[in-house]
Design an enzyme around this catalytic site. Structure first.
Site, PDB file in Angstrom:
ATOM      1  N   LYS D 156      68.675 -40.863  -1.050  1.00 39.46           N
ATOM      2  CA  LYS D 156      67.721 -39.760  -1.107  1.00 39.46           C
ATOM      3  C   LYS D 156      66.610 -40.089  -0.135  1.00 39.46           C
ATOM      4  O   LYS D 156      66.017 -41.161  -0.219  1.00 39.46           O
ATOM      5  CB  LYS D 156      67.155 -39.627  -2.526  1.00 39.46           C
ATOM      6  CG  LYS D 156      66.355 -38.355  -2.729  1.00 39.46           C
ATOM      7  CD  LYS D 156      67.281 -37.188  -2.910  1.00 39.46           C
ATOM      8  CE  LYS D 156      66.568 -35.878  -2.919  1.00 39.46           C
ATOM      9  NZ  LYS D 156      67.291 -34.866  -3.693  1.00 39.46           N
ATOM     10  N   SER D 226      70.701 -37.060   1.107  1.00 40.41           N
ATOM     11  CA  SER D 226      70.072 -35.789   0.716  1.00 40.41           C
ATOM     12  C   SER D 226      68.575 -35.916   0.925  1.00 40.41           C
ATOM     13  O   SER D 226      67.989 -36.927   0.529  1.00 40.41           O
ATOM     14  CB  SER D 226      70.305 -35.508  -0.767  1.00 40.41           C
ATOM     15  OG  SER D 226      71.643 -35.229  -1.035  1.00 40.41           O
TER      16      SER D 226
END
Lengths: 364, 364, 364, 364
Positions: D156, D226
């Protein structure tokens, strides 16, 4: 005598409550007096707008740290998604202070909640009746006996999701509408009719099931209703003028006949000593504490004799178009766009138009 | 002396040319005099906006039936997609009639084309220079010697395709940008700077390659540019006041500093005898023939000290937000939204603002 | 004996008919034999999808140049908007050649049109009845007496716009649905029920007004219906096997129970000698001439016991989600995504599923 | 020896952690062992996706109630927005239990965090270097010395907002990209290159600033990154096989060359004893614990020689198209769509393709 305070505070994100926290820390807001918080959040204002839930969660966490979870539960948190066009995400914190001074009558705030609404009552006369009773309780809470002194009734109402519809149907109930997005309109519309009933604008008998959302000749000039996935009942906040309240703030209202109808709003501003031929001056804008409005695309597809395409745009919802457009119209009047324009004005003002309220600090 | 005529005609769909056809049939439009047609069409105004091609095709078919394909090819057809908010899809047909009467100076229309632009010059100072020369020719065509009499310059400019880039590179040339979509912004920006040079708003020396699209302190207050795949050169339409033209129409212009900055537009209207403290009256609005504006979200993310979210909305493009918002601001001024608000304003007005032109019928 | 030919031709844009033109120039297509053209165009497939009208216009202009406007008017032009996911925009040109050879029975094509549909009949039993009669005429045209030999019925049906609704209401009629987007579903659904009646899948008496769109237990396993703003009647194309036709092409069909149900399609491919354990080989894929499918989000909100959010996404329509998803499922089976996946499968297959047809060239 | 447990739990909304709470209450999950939670949430997966922050907040509140805020801060919460097509919103809870039994080697989990990333390093070689060092720490944490035993690295990473860009520029720094949406791609891409460096897939020297996002010949076959607005550093989770772990779970991986390339995934399933000619049977699907994949639209605009329009759709982002499409392809393989398809695969697999990992329960 109580005094109403209204704090308009910018939000850098849906969960940005730092401005409220700072105001509390500075003593500008007494958290124990907060009765309602409206948030204009930056989601799409539609079914899958999670900015509202995120804002609510952040707000409740902040308030709970100050006044505890039990008291926080009684604060009306009304998040309205959608800051299209130049609209600025912001909070409106409504506070009731007990040791008021200043002129009276003055701005008064009242609130109430209803019981959870069964899904099959959403968009039906039962919803309007439930809301009407709630508005009357909120008026009593505000100390406003005369409906003509009510200028704005903000209601947060529920919507139907696929899950809620399935649950209702599983127990044999039949919902008024099986589409999530459409259910928001039905809920907003029935709630607004409830306001109209409570304020004597229409007769309760007029609210037949088949007229809800359909017959736009029925409307309230003071209702502002928003649907949200995050609640199952109604949260009601009444704003008006009360002889039982004192303080520097006053409220006025107007009804826009369509999204360009700003002259009634200009007149309402003038009634609060904010008269201006064009855009408000910086000094006037400073005295304008809050502007709240409903925006909507006319169902007819026409605006002043010309076609609009808001209802035929399958990429961008009509409510999003309408908020951006009315934000431009009202923002050009008051000189900024940190205004609370809420979409979906079913039965809130005439088709394509909507109620507007302005709260200003009086020159004393 | 020539006379300029401007016909504002509603469109019920992108390919609805029935209003133009009816005006031709009624003798209101002489098709042989049509020099340019602007269309505000109801697509998204972005890459996959097929409303523009559809409108162009319908328009060209209609005109070819009246004046033949060869003459039709000389009509500047400038389609601008995007009718967000309450914007009404419509056509603006610009006609030059030879037997004019009425006051002079009056609205004048000039047009010009440039030579085909070598791909390596797109988005470069050479493009600005080519456009500047073309604008000067269009001014001469319009009989406007003084740049201060020019109020609006609409330019249709080319873009780069993979094929064009390959052809340029095959002969050893180097393009400014290898991305087709981005090339549209570069072309619009360089074209707008060309207008600014021609009108004396900036110095040609200021247009260095590295400032194009990047340095927004360089701008024209009169340029409106759009890129299209269907041409390799530039089509230029100049609108201004000329002592060589007579007729009832006059044009004025203003620059909005941001999307709420309507007071300069109100002042421009007043210069055309359309003074009003609030919204134009119906009679005044009747005399307003056309309003053309560029709209844009500020790159800074701020509008008058408040945050806007237009650049952070991944669901709706910032240009769509901006058109809806500015449509509300300008529509609330003039009383309707059949106005030509166009997005994508690189070097067209300051960041977040844009040029505006108003054409009105004078009281005679 | 007639022979059916099917040409699958890529489109570089909605108005790119260059591939069809080239095939005509090369003699691969005899324009006088073209009876129908399906186009998968790259709009949103919803109300404001102008890619369909643009494609239709380009196609008609091309065909008119070859066979004249009168004959072109009899070609069924069925544009289905929406190439989400990896779907490739393309044309399917259906041609009837008279001097056929090869095996018989073979693929047969028939077509028919209905009269214009009054807006108040849209989504009502009258629409289904009109379509059923049309399908029977198209079957007769194709020489297919037995409904079990029909494998695909493509129907283009009208939708309601704000203007059409207003016109209907102005003459006192009442439409089934006042929302443009929703009207597409009503029109598709009623049309599909018309197919089901004609093919004996359901009884005409079953099509009561209150069941249309609502009762998904009624469906056709062979209907594919698309709504478009560009027509007011229905264009019907029937594809099936007929002993009166000969040639290398054959058609099979299947019904997907949901968007992941590809095994029935694999079985249909196997019936056309395209059996494969995984993805079709390149050689097999070469023999697959066309794959046509309907895609839809289940109304229940569930897919194989798991929640999907397609119906709750207010930014992207469920039909767009569903086309992209089913394109992936079917594309992974056949090895490419130049397939005709059409959205909005009301009464076309079970809720959340849809009919599929495959046309293949037989190994002879 | 430690054992890895993976719990796949449905979410009825972004903030629905009731399934996790129930699993904890039932003893199925030991909250003290939770090291990472991946969430597939139902926002747009783009800049203004507030479903991720809402999910994170709900998850952290739940975990804090069980293990305290301090321990909760060490749980990697990786929310990936976007459940297009039929994708089912769900949680993947990764737990490390100490008293393991069963075969070894087995699935192992490791994690690490990096320091906050200065905005000017986003999308630059510095970001890749920071991530590479973090991945090596996470591998050590997992007890996986050999990069070839790593099958999936989930990262992330942060993104740039208008505010962050302004803050960086205010202190004289220069960001790689000034567009919020595009910054997500730069961050994902540089992070993926960091994984590739750590796993020896590319040389660190290859990661020059001008190749990031641009040169797609550089990629990792095991990275999944992401971007989210809710963090400023990187959270890294490594999944692989380790001789230091035992238990029933095993992991395999594959690289899809494009969105239809499911045969490598079928082969990876077979290596986990989940061989099937078509779709997995219900019993096989039961043993499939998790499927994680990256999806992306090819930059070339082509898929298997046919055009796709994902990059030219200005209404729906290419990442949303791609997730829906790949969800269909993979869902049709495994028989349901409760799979973790994450969009934006810059440098994660080849252009248009992406890495896939499958975790299965071995038959013992």
């Amino acid at each position: 005598m109580p005094t109403a305070k209204v704090h308009r505070i910018a939000a850098a994100a849906p969960d940005d409550v730092s401005g409220i926290a700072a105001a509390i820390a500075a003593g500008a807001i007494d958290p124990t007096g907060v009765v309602a918080v409206f948030g204009k959040t930056e989601g799409n204002g539609l079914v899958n707008d999670f900015s509202r839930a995120l804002a609510t969660r952040a707000l409740r966490d902040l308030m709970a740290a100050h006044v505890g979870a039990a008291s926080t539960a009684h604060i009306a948190a009304v998040m309205s998604g959608g800051t299209e066009g130049g609209l600025a995400p912001h909070w409106l914190v409504f506070e009731r202070a007990e040791a008021g001074s200043g002129p009276s009558p003055a701005l008064a705030i009242g609130r109430a909640e209803t019981a959870d609404l069964p899904s099959e009552h959403l968009g039906a006369p039962e919803q309007a009746a439930s809301v009407a009773a709630g508005v009357r309780r909120a008026m009593a809470d505000a100390g406003i006996p005369d409906p003509s002194d009510v200028h704005f009734v903000q209601i947060k109402c529920p919507l139907l999701t696929a899950g809620r519809i399935a649950a209702a149907e599983a127990r044999g109930a039949r919902v008024a509408i099986r589409d999530s997005l459409k259910s928001m309109g039905f809920s907003r519309g029935a709630s607004a009719l409830g306001v109209a009933i409570a304020l004597g604008e229409i007769d309760a008998d007029a609210v037949a099931a088949e007229r809800i959302v359909v017959d736009r000749s029925l409307w309230s000039g003071n209702a502002s209703t928003s649907a949200g996935i995050e609640l199952l009942n109604h949260e009601i906040v009444v704003l008006g003028m009360s002889a039982g309240w004192s303080g520097p703030l006053a409220i006025e209202s107007a009804v826009m006949a369509d999204g360009l109808d700003i002259e009634p709003v200009r007149a309402a501003l003038a009634r609060l000593d904010l008269a201006a031929p064009g855009q408000l001056s910086a000094a006037q804008s400073e005295r304008l504490v809050a502007l709240l409005a409903k925006a909507e695309a006319s169902q007819s597809g026409w605006l002043r004799g010309r076609r609009h395409v808001m209802n035929d745009d399958s990429d961008v919802a009509a409510t999003r178009h309408a908020r951006a457009f009315v934000a431009g119209a009202l923002g050009s009047l008051v000189g900024h766009a940190e205004i609370y324009v809420s979409g979906g004005a079913e039965h809130q003002g005439p088709d394509g138009g909507g109620p507007v309220a302005v709260i200003a600090r009086r020159e004393i």
